[in-house]
Design a protein around this motif. Structure first.
Motif, short mmCIF file in Angstrom:
data_model
loop_
_atom_site.label_atom_id
_atom_site.label_comp_id
_atom_site.label_asym_id
_atom_site.label_seq_id
_atom_site.Cartn_x
_atom_site.Cartn_y
_atom_site.Cartn_z
N PRO A 23 11.17 -50.76 -15.92
CA PRO A 23 12.09 -51.81 -15.43
C PRO A 23 12.06 -53.09 -16.26
CG PRO A 23 11.03 -50.73 -13.59
CD PRO A 23 10.39 -50.16 -14.82
N ALA A 24 10.89 -53.51 -16.70
CA ALA A 24 10.82 -54.75 -17.47
C ALA A 24 11.49 -54.59 -18.84
CB ALA A 24 9.36 -55.18 -17.64
N VAL A 25 11.36 -53.42 -19.43
CA VAL A 25 12.05 -53.14 -20.70
C VAL A 25 13.56 -53.10 -20.46
CG1 VAL A 25 12.39 -51.45 -22.55
CG2 VAL A 25 10.08 -51.91 -21.69
N ARG A 26 13.96 -52.44 -19.38
CA ARG A 26 15.38 -52.37 -19.04
C ARG A 26 15.96 -53.78 -18.85
NH1 ARG A 26 18.89 -48.55 -17.52
NH2 ARG A 26 17.30 -46.91 -17.55
N ALA A 27 15.20 -54.67 -18.26
CA ALA A 27 15.68 -56.03 -18.04
C ALA A 27 15.94 -56.75 -19.36
CB ALA A 27 14.67 -56.82 -17.20
N GLU A 28 15.07 -56.54 -20.35
CA GLU A 28 15.28 -57.15 -21.67
C GLU A 28 16.53 -56.59 -22.33
OE1 GLU A 28 13.72 -59.64 -22.89
OE2 GLU A 28 11.96 -59.75 -21.57
N CYS A 29 16.72 -55.28 -22.22
CA CYS A 29 17.90 -54.65 -22.82
C CYS A 29 19.17 -55.09 -22.11
CB CYS A 29 17.76 -53.13 -22.79
SG CYS A 29 16.45 -52.47 -23.85
N ASP A 30 19.11 -55.21 -20.79
CA ASP A 30 20.28 -55.68 -20.04
C ASP A 30 20.67 -57.09 -20.47
OD1 ASP A 30 20.82 -53.44 -18.49
OD2 ASP A 30 19.50 -54.06 -16.85
N ALA A 31 19.68 -57.95 -20.67
CA ALA A 31 19.96 -59.32 -21.07
C ALA A 31 20.63 -59.37 -22.45
CB ALA A 31 18.68 -60.14 -21.08
N LEU A 32 20.16 -58.53 -23.37
CA LEU A 32 20.77 -58.49 -24.70
C LEU A 32 22.18 -57.91 -24.62
CD1 LEU A 32 20.61 -58.95 -27.72
CD2 LEU A 32 19.46 -56.72 -27.94
N LEU A 33 22.35 -56.87 -23.82
CA LEU A 33 23.67 -56.27 -23.67
C LEU A 33 24.66 -57.29 -23.08
CD1 LEU A 33 24.99 -53.49 -24.18
CD2 LEU A 33 24.53 -52.95 -21.79
N ALA A 34 24.19 -58.11 -22.16
CA ALA A 34 25.05 -59.14 -21.57
C ALA A 34 25.49 -60.16 -22.63
CB ALA A 34 24.32 -59.83 -20.43
N ARG A 35 24.60 -60.48 -23.56
CA ARG A 35 24.97 -61.40 -24.64
C ARG A 35 26.08 -60.80 -25.50
NH1 ARG A 35 19.85 -63.34 -27.97
NH2 ARG A 35 21.41 -64.82 -28.81
#
Length: 282
Positions: free
Chosen positions: A257-269
């Motif tokens: 989940p913590a890795v997914r959160a980092e990827c989600d944040a980058l995808l949102a950018r």
């Protein structure tokens, strides 16, 4: 042979015929020549993000000379050859547009642009779930690569080149013995894609960001945008074989989940930079 396999082989035969015809046309062309050297464009993104599909469509144009990463003239084991070799290929280009893939060279794009002034870049980004699923089909060493990169940026060939201290610090947070290959592949997606922002491409008018999901869902609109950006005329025929069946084809991988959160944040950018799709508020 099943229907899908038959369609695939017929498509490859059609492509082979087209490329032979294109070569003959380009080498027999005696009409007005272009002014100056061919325009250079790099097709960039993380592996398994749809760059092959994009290159195949661009290759349908008579106005392009396209170099895939499997082309031994320009690549050695999927890595681009020395810049002087690429420059020599560019000098011999008979088409108005010289297009070459750049995946292992994302971190070298600023230097390549200095060698080829006026270069344009098309960077394609795909949701990390589908990229990770595709990566895991062929490779099972992502976790070990991330652990090594967390300690040494140059430990794993080109993958860590250009990596910032901030990205390496992020890898160190997750690079424990419990890191799974799925989470390791997601971190690889992150560390290569974040170069887009770290190199200032989000503020560069000669860099076009493309969403893979939009590209396959709305091929005519999106390819028209790409072709216009590159200065190429577009016809729906060019993208006639593009389908959206690869989106969400498999269940999401088991990413921490913590890795997914980092990827989600980058995808949102990335998504914040895309133009509004039809039906969306601007």
């Amino acid at each position: 042979m099943g229907r899908r396999a038959t369609a695939y082989y017929l498509g490859r035969l059609e492509l082979e015929f087209w490329l032979r015809l294109k070569w003959l046309v380009q080498h027999a062309w005696h009409g007005p020549r272009r002014r100056g050297p061919a325009a250079v464009s790099f097709i960039a993104g993380v592996q398994r993000s749809g760059t092959n599909m994009l290159m195949d469509v661009l290759e349908q144009s008579l106005l392009t000379d396209v170099y895939h990463e499997r082309d031994p003239r320009a690549f050695d084991n999927y890595s681009m050859r020395e810049t002087d070799i690429i420059a020599a290929l560019h000098a011999r280009c008979r088409a108005p547009h010289f297009i070459i893939k750049s995946l292992c060279e994302l971190q070298r794009l600023p230097q390549l642009r200095q060698r080829f002034p006026g270069t344009r870049i098309v960077w394609i980004v795909r949701h990390y779930d589908d990229v990770v699923n595709s990566m895991l089909v062929s490779f099972r060493n992502h976790a070990s690569q991330i652990r090594r990169l967390a300690q040494d940026k140059l430990a794993v060939d080109w993958r860590g080149e250009g990596m910032s201290d901030a990205t390496q610090a992020l890898l160190r947070r997750f690079a424990g013995p419990e890191l799974s290959d799925a989470s390791g592949a997601a971190l690889m997606w992150y560390l290569r894609n974040v170069l887009f922002f770290e190199q200032g491409f989000d503020r560069d008018e000669k860099v076009l960001l493309v969403s893979y999901e939009r590209l396959v869902a709305m091929p005519q609109a999106e390819f028209a945008r790409i072709f216009a950006f590159l200065g190429l005329p577009y016809r729906p025929w060019h993208s006639r074989r593009v389908v959206a069946s690869s989106v969400g084809k498999r269940q999401p991988p088991a990413i921490e989940p913590a890795v997914r959160a980092e990827c989600d944040a980058l995808l949102a950018r990335f998504h914040a930079l895309l133009p509004a799709a039809p039906g969306e508020a601007a």
